[in-house]
Design an enzyme around this catalytic site. Structure first.
Site, PDB file in Angstrom:
ATOM      1  N   LYS A 104      21.317  62.367  42.536  1.00  0.00           N
ATOM      2  CA  LYS A 104      21.758  63.500  41.717  1.00  0.00           C
ATOM      3  C   LYS A 104      21.444  64.820  42.417  1.00  0.00           C
ATOM      4  O   LYS A 104      20.326  65.036  42.893  1.00  0.00           O
ATOM      5  CB  LYS A 104      21.080  63.444  40.347  1.00  0.00           C
ATOM      6  N   CYS A 126      24.341  62.416  34.573  1.00  0.00           N
ATOM      7  CA  CYS A 126      23.925  63.267  33.465  1.00  0.00           C
ATOM      8  C   CYS A 126      24.801  64.518  33.389  1.00  0.00           C
ATOM      9  O   CYS A 126      26.025  64.415  33.425  1.00  0.00           O
ATOM     10  CB  CYS A 126      22.440  63.597  33.592  1.00  0.00           C
ATOM     11  N   GLU A 143      22.357  55.648  33.647  1.00  0.00           N
ATOM     12  CA  GLU A 143      21.294  56.406  34.307  1.00  0.00           C
ATOM     13  C   GLU A 143      19.927  55.770  34.042  1.00  0.00           C
ATOM     14  O   GLU A 143      19.594  55.457  32.904  1.00  0.00           O
ATOM     15  CB  GLU A 143      21.309  57.842  33.777  1.00  0.00           C
TER      16      GLU A 143
END
Length: 516
Positions: free
Chosen positions: A321, A373, A261
């Site tokens: 995301k 995440c 990430e």
């Protein structure tokens, strides 16, 4: 089993039960302990004279449990984020103080419905409260009791069938059965105990079932740059970050190479000219396809930008995301909470959501569904992508939480998603836990945390649907709701009969003869 009578003893036992729950989750993984700790909590709550006192113990347990499990919030706020200690400590307690409302709700309602029905209503109430905790205000599902069983516990066999909520339901049922037997003796609790034993034995059998089939082998390398969070976004360290990943790319050639990430901490138009092309050419030269995490600016709308995964070596859909972290990636109620950012060193806190259903990437002949995440905390949200894919990929940066248990807890979430979907999970992280998780939830390989290196593995990809991929969380939630409605109906029906009997008794003893 006789419980101590004093209220102080009840409080101490409740706090101990909550605090010890941290041992049930990764990295300690004492799965057998969770039903025992919950059984103690349930026994204490049902022994209270009033529902509000039972709810109070639920809140106390939640405050203790969630503080013990999520203490690493202080590290992210103070040690990394730069918030002063006098403010970071109460802010750390703020999340557990909110989350504890959900076990309080479950135990308060269970007490009100009656202790005799608690052994079958408590699991339903607990599961519904867990679902609410994972949904309200974007949700925070870490600490769900079902995760405590993954992947070692026998109950983990139920994860591909009904997901983590079904596993949690069986944990809560086992605890309620134990509490019922302690309260009423083995003879009266025999049906509850028998059901508990049955679901554990069935879970052992289900662990031997292979729900999906082999879809071929994938040669992959997961790179871990180990870039300190306080240095990650500084312009003067960008060259070092780039050099680190270039060296790792050379050292760990594979068909697919994945960076974590925001491994490249700049928008594409801010990266010096030719840098991304240089990385892509280096990967192509050794026959690799390269995917990296980096912020991505919407090409038509400069006000929207994403925490994204981009393929640099071939035109692929950009994964943005979808489920964003409150305060970390967007500001909830900015008119109320915006002041927090005056005390935090947190760049790019205004990300946009990438959308609920995004196409997997086609890499080296395999379809890979990405998540970023803590998105892998939400199993139901990953189902659509997993059905189209042969493997799941998680990009993370847990440098925010230092040398804490957060990385291991996050790995356990990924193990659960692998089990639920019947797909391997590939985890590329900045500082750990970089790992390859098999479709059965076991860890195939893991890189040491806080080291700079790469993890190369040959991964067995999978195709086909588990029962969970077809039905998701809905069947378990509906079943829990039906149990709860049945409990309400039973209580009302019994109360009506009691009221009728009381009225008849009062009438017969009032001196009247015959019909009124």
């Amino acid at each position: 089993m006789k419980l101590p009578d004093s209220r102080a003893s009840h409080w101490l036992l409740t706090v101990a039960s909550g605090a010890l729950s941290v041992l049930c989750f990764a990295p300690f993984r004492q799965f057998w302990l969770m039903p025992l700790l919950l059984a103690l909590l349930f026994s204490l709550a049902l022994a209270q004279p009033r529902a509000r006192q039972a709810a109070g113990l639920g809140a106390l347990w939640g405050l203790s449990a969630y503080t013990a499990n999520f203490y690493w919030i202080y590290i992210s706020l103070h040690d990394v984020g730069g918030m002063p200690a006098w403010l970071a400590l109460p802010m750390t307690l703020l999340l557990p103080a909110y989350l504890c409302l959900y076990p309080a709700l479950a135990l308060g309602l269970a007490h009100r419905l009656g202790a005799e029905r608690a052994w079958w209503t408590l699991p339903a109430l607990w599961i519904l409260s867990e679902w609410l905790r994972a949904t309200v205000m974007t949700g925070f599902p870490w600490g769900n009791i079902g995760y405590s069983q993954i992947p070692e516990g026998p109950l983990a066999g139920w994860a591909p069938v009904g997901g983590v909520y079904l596993v949690a339901a069986w944990v809560a049922l086992s605890a309620a059965a134990l509490a019922h037997s302690a309260r009423h003796g083995l003879r009266r609790a025999a049906p509850a105990l028998a059901l508990g034993v049955l679901v554990w034995l069935a879970g052992m059998g289900l662990k031997t079932v292979s729900w999906t089939e082999d879809a071929g082998e994938l040669d992959v390398a997961l790179l871990q740059g180990n870039i300190a969070q306080e240095m990650k976004w500084r312009p003067e360290t960008f060259a070092h970050t780039l050099q680190t990943y270039q060296q790792l790319l050379d050292q760990y050639p594979a068909r697919v190479v994945i960076l974590p990430e925001t491994a490249i901490p700049l928008f594409a138009d801010q990266v010096p000219p030719g840098v991304l092309a240089w990385l892509a050419d280096s990967a192509r030269a050794q026959g690799s396809e390269l995917v990296t995490g980096m912020p991505y600016l919407h090409p038509q709308n400069p006000d929207r930008y994403y925490n994204a995964a981009l393929a640099l070596t071939s035109p692929q859909p950009v994964y943005g995301k979808d489920h964003l972290v409150p305060f970390g990636e967007f500001v909830p109620l900015p008119w109320l909470t915006g002041w927090v950012y005056r005390y935090l060193n947190m760049p790019l806190a205004g990300f946009s959501s990438g959308g609920a259903v995004q196409a997997p990437m086609q890499l080296a002949g395999h379809r890979l569904a990405f998540n970023i995440c803590y998105e892998d905390s939400f199993g139901d949200e990953l189902r659509a992508g997993a059905r189209q894919a042969e493997a799941l990929v998680n990009l993370s940066n847990l440098a925010w939480f230092g040398h804490s248990t957060a990385a291991d807890q996050h790995l356990q979430l990924s193990q659960t998603r692998a089990l639920e979907t019947g797909r391997p999970m590939l985890r590329a992280t900045n500082t750990g836990a970089t790992a390859v998780v098999r479709a059965d939830g076991s860890v195939q390989a893991r890189l040491a945390d806080f080291t700079t290196g790469g993890l190369r593995a040959r991964v067995e990809t999978r195709r086909g649907n588990t029962p969970y991929l077809r039905g998701g969380d809905l069947p378990t939630l509906l079943a829990s709701l039906m149990v709860l409605l049945a409990a309400f109906w039973t209580r009302r029906h019994c109360q009506t009969h009691l009221d009728s009997d009381k009225n008849l008794h009062d009438f017969r003893h009032s001196g009247h003869k015959g019909a009124p």
